[in-house]
Design an enzyme around this catalytic site. Structure first.
Site, PDB file in Angstrom:
ATOM      1  N   ILE A   1      23.895  36.170  19.530  1.00 56.13           N
ATOM      2  CA  ILE A   1      25.175  36.073  18.450  1.00 56.13           C
ATOM      3  C   ILE A   1      25.931  37.295  18.544  1.00 56.13           C
ATOM      4  CG2 ILE A   1      23.864  36.340  16.235  1.00 56.13           C
ATOM      5  CD1 ILE A   1      26.245  33.351  17.294  1.00 56.13           C
TER       6      ILE A   1
ATOM      7  N   SER B   1      19.512  48.767  16.642  1.00 54.90           N
ATOM      8  CA  SER B   1      18.646  47.968  17.532  1.00 54.90           C
ATOM      9  C   SER B   1      17.369  48.661  17.867  1.00 54.90           C
ATOM     10  CB  SER B   1      19.457  47.992  19.008  1.00 54.90           C
ATOM     11  OG  SER B   1      18.693  47.292  19.883  1.00 54.90           O
TER      12      SER B   1
ATOM     13  N   ARG C   1      15.246  48.145  19.780  1.00 50.54           N
ATOM     14  CA  ARG C   1      15.193  48.283  21.498  1.00 50.54           C
ATOM     15  C   ARG C   1      15.854  49.185  22.136  1.00 50.54           C
ATOM     16  NH1 ARG C   1      18.322  44.263  23.734  1.00 50.54           N
ATOM     17  NH2 ARG C   1      19.075  42.838  22.326  1.00 50.54           N
TER      18      ARG C   1
ATOM     19  N   LYS D   1      24.583  33.727   9.272  1.00 56.04           N
ATOM     20  CA  LYS D   1      23.934  32.484   8.616  1.00 56.04           C
ATOM     21  C   LYS D   1      22.474  32.266   9.319  1.00 56.04           C
ATOM     22  CE  LYS D   1      23.749  29.676  11.999  1.00 56.04           C
ATOM     23  NZ  LYS D   1      22.602  29.107  12.565  1.00 56.04           N
TER      24      LYS D   1
ATOM     25  N   ASP E   1      18.057  25.879  12.146  1.00 49.63           N
ATOM     26  CA  ASP E   1      18.822  26.905  12.536  1.00 49.63           C
ATOM     27  C   ASP E   1      20.290  26.499  12.829  1.00 49.63           C
ATOM     28  OD1 ASP E   1      19.133  29.705  13.057  1.00 49.63           O
ATOM     29  OD2 ASP E   1      19.705  29.091  14.999  1.00 49.63           O
TER      30      ASP E   1
END
Length: 314
Positions: free
Chosen positions: A14, A36, A38, A91, A169
């Site tokens: 997203i 992040s 990763r 959200k 979700d």
């Protein structure tokens, strides 16, 4: 005015698909860094393994967009707020209502702006739907929200774990629309949850709602399903006591009144979110509506649980 320096925490699908282009396309913001775990980044921006490290290295950051899964987001929000940073929340704003209340209290304590975004509310047909329903009593409301989880959430194992919301979700997007357009507050009166044997969160759900101004015999319902292949469905229908019939389709991008199309416009949810965030920052005001999250929480509290076959999410 100078652009607000903003960092993204959580560079998942997203964030890459929506937040990055929305921020870089808005002259009110300058995207300066990524958090992040990763080590991912975009546009050559500096990437930090955690939010604390970023804030220590770049104290000039003024705002943080939290795009991580809801579980664990409260600690990130508190870290940002107590460092004097404004916070935009993908959200849902938090994993639980108690966490949402704690976040609100810390925001009030620090005086920072908090924006709990509900991206579906920024679709073009909602304002007209709200206007047409204002002051009217509903005879019927039906949400039909069916999509293919393999298509929209590939490899996102967190959504099937406790705190991951499952079919809610995407379903919370429909509830964010419904709470924005209905003329009387909705509450869940019955809930049925379908849970695959190999997952912890629902893959399907059916809800019944009520309102303080319910008409005798009115029917207010929702169906959410994550197993829909082929054509996807993001539709909300509403019929008033006077017979006006509204149909919102494409997640709020299109509106038909009594079967006649009246609005069909491109979606620009995330650019509109950041326009709203810029306005909130200029005003020093927060936007923190928890009604969609409350409905999801009540669906879980009231839910009659039914086990269904294991599901390979891909």
């Amino acid at each position: 005015m100078t652009a607000t320096r903003i960092a993204i925490t959580g560079l998942g699908k997203i964030a890459l698909d929506q937040h990055v282009p929305a921020i870089t396309g808005n002259s009110d913001f300058e995207l300066v860094a990524i958090v992040s775990g990763r080590g991912a980044t975009v546009n050559g921006l500096p990437s930090f393994p955690d939010l604390g490290t970023l804030l220590a290295a770049l104290p000039e950051v003024e705002a943080v967009a939290l795009c991580t899964p809801p579980t664990g987001r409260l600690a990130l929000a508190i870290t940002a707020l107590r460092a004097g940073k404004h916070v935009l929340l993908e959200k849902p704003p938090s994993a639980t209502l108690a966490e949402a209340d704690v976040l609100a209290a810390v925001a009030a304590e620090t005086g920072q702006v908090v924006f709990a975004t509900w991206h579906s509310r920024f679709n073009p047909a909602l304002e007209e739907a709200r206007r047409l329903l204002k002051g009217r009593r509903l005879r019927r409301l039906h949400i039909d929200w069916r999509e293919d989880v393999r298509r929209w959430h590939p490899g996102q194992a967190w959504i099937w774990q406790p705190g991951g919301f499952g079919v809610f979700d995407p379903g919370i997007n429909a509830l964010s629309i419904a709470t924005a357009i209905t003329p009387s507050p909705l509450h869940v009166s019955a809930s049925r949850l379908e849970i695959a044997g190999n997952h912890q969160t629902p893959i399907g759900a059916e809800l019944t709602f009520d309102t303080p101004d319910a008409l005798p015999g009115s029917r207010l319902t929702a169906v959410f399903d994550w197993r829909k292949e082929g054509e996807q469905s993001w539709t909300i229908e509403a019929e008033t006591e006077s017979g006006v019939h509204l149909t919102l389709t494409e997640g709020g991008r299109c509106l038909a009144v009594d079967g006649v199309p009246t609005i069909e416009a491109p979606s620009r949810e995330y650019p509109a979110i950041y326009e709203r965030f810029a306005a909130l920052l200029a005003a020093g005001a927060s936007d923190y509506d928890l009604r969609p999250l409350q409905l999801v929480a009540d669906a879980f509290l009231l839910g009659e649980r039914r086990g269904v076959a294991d599901f390979d999410a891909g």
